[in-house]
Design an enzyme around this catalytic site. Structure first.
Site, PDB file in Angstrom:
ATOM      1  N   CYS A 167      15.805  -9.332  15.728  1.00  0.00           N
ATOM      2  CA  CYS A 167      15.937  -9.406  17.181  1.00  0.00           C
ATOM      3  C   CYS A 167      14.695  -8.840  17.856  1.00  0.00           C
ATOM      4  CB  CYS A 167      17.182  -8.649  17.615  1.00  0.00           C
ATOM      5  SG  CYS A 167      18.650  -9.401  16.950  1.00  0.00           S
ATOM      6  N   GLU A 214      -9.093   5.102  -5.995  1.00  0.00           N
ATOM      7  CA  GLU A 214      -7.645   4.927  -5.815  1.00  0.00           C
ATOM      8  C   GLU A 214      -7.306   3.586  -5.179  1.00  0.00           C
ATOM      9  OE1 GLU A 214      -6.715   9.617  -4.756  1.00  0.00           O
ATOM     10  OE2 GLU A 214      -6.871   8.129  -3.170  1.00  0.00           O
ATOM     11  N   GLY A 268      -5.161   0.355  -4.275  1.00  0.00           N
ATOM     12  CA  GLY A 268      -3.753  -0.053  -4.293  1.00  0.00           C
ATOM     13  C   GLY A 268      -3.666  -1.548  -4.030  1.00  0.00           C
TER      14      GLY A 268
HETATM   15  C1  LIG Z   1      -5.763   8.457   0.229  1.00  0.00           C
HETATM   16  C2  LIG Z   1      -5.561   7.021  -0.048  1.00  0.00           C
HETATM   17  N1  LIG Z   1      -5.919   6.549  -1.254  1.00  0.00           N
HETATM   18  C3  LIG Z   1      -5.755   5.248  -1.568  1.00  0.00           C
HETATM   19  C4  LIG Z   1      -5.209   4.362  -0.661  1.00  0.00           C
HETATM   20  C5  LIG Z   1      -5.038   2.938  -1.087  1.00  0.00           C
HETATM   21  O1  LIG Z   1      -5.707   2.065  -0.271  1.00  0.00           O
HETATM   22  P1  LIG Z   1      -5.741   0.489  -0.632  1.00  0.00           P
HETATM   23  O2  LIG Z   1      -4.343   0.104  -0.962  1.00  0.00           O
HETATM   24  O3  LIG Z   1      -6.226  -0.131   0.621  1.00  0.00           O
HETATM   25  O4  LIG Z   1      -6.642   0.346  -1.787  1.00  0.00           O
HETATM   26  C6  LIG Z   1      -4.837   4.798   0.600  1.00  0.00           C
HETATM   27  C7  LIG Z   1      -4.269   3.858   1.581  1.00  0.00           C
HETATM   28  O5  LIG Z   1      -3.921   4.134   2.671  1.00  0.00           O
HETATM   29  C8  LIG Z   1      -5.013   6.176   0.927  1.00  0.00           C
HETATM   30  O6  LIG Z   1      -4.656   6.650   2.113  1.00  0.00           O
END
Ligand SMILES: Cc1ncc(COP(=O)(O)O)c(C=O)c1O
Length: 468
Positions: free
Chosen positions: A395, A320, A322
């Site tokens: 601020c 996963e 991101g």
């Molecule tokens: C469960 C889970 N999956 C995937 C991600 C994505 O992580 P990244 O954006 O660092 O790849 C996160 C980020 O907090 C997460 O908590």
């Protein structure tokens, strides 16, 4: 050694020049033109500022697609049946940045979408991502969120507590359906750059602990509920991780748990999700991030080895990412306002360069002490450089966008500054602090720019206030 370094501060360096590659903080299509101004995807940043205003989040959709395709292809290759593996899926972690256009772009490139709230789920569905290609996370999902996920036919609800098992089962039973669930396990592996974003050590709110037996208990309970189908075991060990050793350790722990479950219950859990967290370069000084191909081959290797050792067939794998998909694809464009030179004593000084946004559109510096860099975007920089801090208009004295960077010493009101690598967790963590309307998200693709999410206005803010 400079005076700043003697005073215990890292030297202020200029932003690295865009190199047209996938390893640096700039998206791969960022260039300096003959006159020294920056463009993205052949569109001058000055033209984007002119047309859409500043501040603006600018997302290079061609670069985003290239990163998405690289992940999809690397995992398809590394986890192929020819390699003795059972396939893999890459879920884009929507928490990094999710708009309908972004969800469509990543899905077109073969990624699925991981969501962590009902809002993210709604955006992924609106983008046309099939429910079966969506996952739902969350340590405190509401009944409405779980119900929406079941009704959308999501491919997995990632269970995060023992109590949630009862709630998902009840909501599934009400609908006379069975629901695919994963169990999020905390393996004890601690990786990543900061306490708040290192999510798999034990003393934290996420997941079910492997060491305490809570994860095994969750699996036992799920297997006993006919309305729940256990489709996987999940681990996410942290964020901004540049060394793959932590993923290998976590994979070993989760695959061993899967073998224990097989022995105890005779159930072979079909899938293992190894989470996200792959790091990127924010300033160009970090070590080179692992490429999707290196990540895929390293994980494929550990999955094969551990499954052989523990004597179970290999599972399907998912990940996963991101930040590493969208982070370097995005930059934030600001216009320079007030400039102040502040004397620090011992002959040192710092130039405070204020921009027209700040911690409401860029919280990671204030929240985590995250390091960024910035470059002049509208013109060539002369040779001289001055240690500078880029600050916002809020601020708060902690309203810092870039803590230390060398900027051209003629930086002036009206100049444009580009802060690279803000594609992830910039817009998605933004707020309306000080009632500053949020910037737009501008997508660049095929040589043109268009608004993906429009700029908020003061009327939007007043529209929410029912006394207004
Ligand atoms: C469960 C889970 N999956 C995937 C991600 C994505 O992580 P990244 O954006 O660092 O790849 C996160 C980020 O907090 C997460 O908590």
């Amino acid at each position: 050694m400079s005076a700043a370094e003697r005073a215990g501060e890292p030297a202020a360096r200029p932003a690295p020049e865009p190199a047209g590659d996938m390893d640096g903080p700039w998206s791969s299509t960022v260039r300096r033109d003959g006159a020294g101004a920056l463009s993205v995807g052949s569109v001058p940043l000055a033209a984007i500022a002119e047309e859409f205003g500043t501040p603006a989040y600018v997302v290079d959709l061609d670069d985003l697609r290239a990163r998405s395709r690289a992940y999809a292809a690397a995992f398809e290759d590394a986890f192929s049946a020819e390699n003795g593996l059972a396939g893999a899926d890459v879920y884009y972690a929507g928490k990094a940045l999710l708009t309908v256009g972004i969800a469509r772009a990543v899905a077109e490139c073969g990624l699925r979408v991981d969501t962590s709230t009902g809002g993210e789920l709604a955006v992924a569905l609106r983008a046309g991502v099939p429910g079966a290609h969506i996952g739902l996370h969350g340590n405190n999902k509401s009944d409405a969120e779980i119900s929406a996920a079941i009704d959308a036919g999501v491919g997995r609800i990632v269970v995060d507590s023992l109590a949630e098992i009862d709630r998902v089962e009840m909501l599934a039973a009400e609908r006379g359906t069975s629901v695919p669930v994963m169990v999020r396990v905390t393996t004890g592996v601690h990786a990543g750059g900061h306490e708040f974003i290192a999510t798999a050590h034990e003393d934290q709110k996420f997941g079910l602990s492997l060491a305490s037996g809570a994860a095994a208990e969750a699996i036992r309970r799920i297997l006993a509920r006919p309305a729940l189908e256990l489709v996987g075991i999940h681990s996410h060990i942290g964020s901004q991780i540049l060394d793959l050793a932590g993923f290998e350790a976590a994979a070993r722990a989760v695959l061993t748990l899967r073998a224990d479950v097989h022995r105890e219950h005779g159930t072979l859990v079909p899938e293992v999700d190894l989470g996200g967290g792959y790091g990127i370069r924010y300033t160009g000084t970090e070590t080179v991030p692992p490429s999707p191909a290196l990540i895929a081959s390293t994980l494929a290797d550990v999955v094969s080895r551990v499954c052989t050792e523990v004597g179970t067939p290999v599972p399907r794998i998912s990940i996963e990412p991101g930040r590493s998909v969208v982070g370097p694809a995005g930059l934030t464009l600001y216009r320079v306002g007030t400039i102040k030179d502040v004397a620090l004593g011992e002959g040192r000084s710092r130039r405070y360069v204020s921009v027209d946004g700040g911690m409401s559109d860029h919280i990671r510096t204030a929240l985590y002490g995250a390091q960024y860099t910035a470059a002049l975007a509208n013109r060539a920089a002369p040779a001289g450089a001055v240690p500078a801090r880029v600050v916002g208009k809020h601020c708060e004295s902690g309203d810092i966008v870039v803590d230390h960077v060398a900027l051209p010493d003629d930086v002036a009101r009206g100049d444009l500054l580009a802060v690279p690598a803000t594609g992830a967790y910039g817009r998605s963590m933004s707020s309306q602090y000080n009632l500053v309307p949020r910037p737009p998200v501008v997508g660049v693709e095929g040589g043109g720019a268009r608004v993906l999410v429009r700029r908020e206005t003061v009327d939007d803010l007043l529209g929410l206030d029912l006394d207004a």
